[in-house]
Design a protein around this motif. Sequence first.
Motif, PDB file in Angstrom:
ATOM      1  N   THR A 107       0.848  -1.188   0.000  1.00 23.73           N
ATOM      2  CA  THR A 107       0.000   0.000   0.000  1.00 23.73           C
ATOM      3  C   THR A 107       0.881   1.234   0.000  1.00 23.73           C
ATOM      4  N   GLY A 129      -2.990   4.443  -0.351  1.00 25.43           N
ATOM      5  CA  GLY A 129      -4.308   4.062   0.139  1.00 25.43           C
ATOM      6  C   GLY A 129      -5.469   4.582  -0.683  1.00 25.43           C
ATOM      7  N   THR A 152      -7.684   1.381  -2.266  1.00 29.34           N
ATOM      8  CA  THR A 152      -8.131   0.266  -1.428  1.00 29.34           C
ATOM      9  C   THR A 152      -9.521  -0.163  -1.873  1.00 29.34           C
TER      10      THR A 152
END
Length: 119
Positions: free
Chosen positions: A69, A72, A75
Amino acid sequence: MIAKGNVTIGLETRFGPDWPGVRCGARTKAGDKCQRPAVKRTGKCNRHGGKSTGPRTQAGRDKIAALHTTHGRLTKEKRQAAKTRAEVGRKVRAEIKEIESSLIEQGLLCRSWRQNWKL
Ligand SMILES: [Zn+2]
């Protein structure tokens, strides 16, 4: 294997240059492809993660996810939210188009109202 007279030199291998199977595509330090015979499941040789089955425990999966990641923004939750927003936008635009066409039909709105419209 090279034969010289009655003597044979070298080891016989079935993975010679003419071997038709799948080869490892991992990039080497020299920049080429590895070219070793790949493990069928993964397409990589066992030196380049072909035998790896990935993380097994939830802690291991979380660790890998954290390492992969970067910011982010992509996501699962964010992508789902973006999809929902896009769907809402499509519905709103369709509704506006419907209202506009009905107003044009009733003669309350000129067909070229977008060009002549000013703030
Ligand atoms: Zn390899």
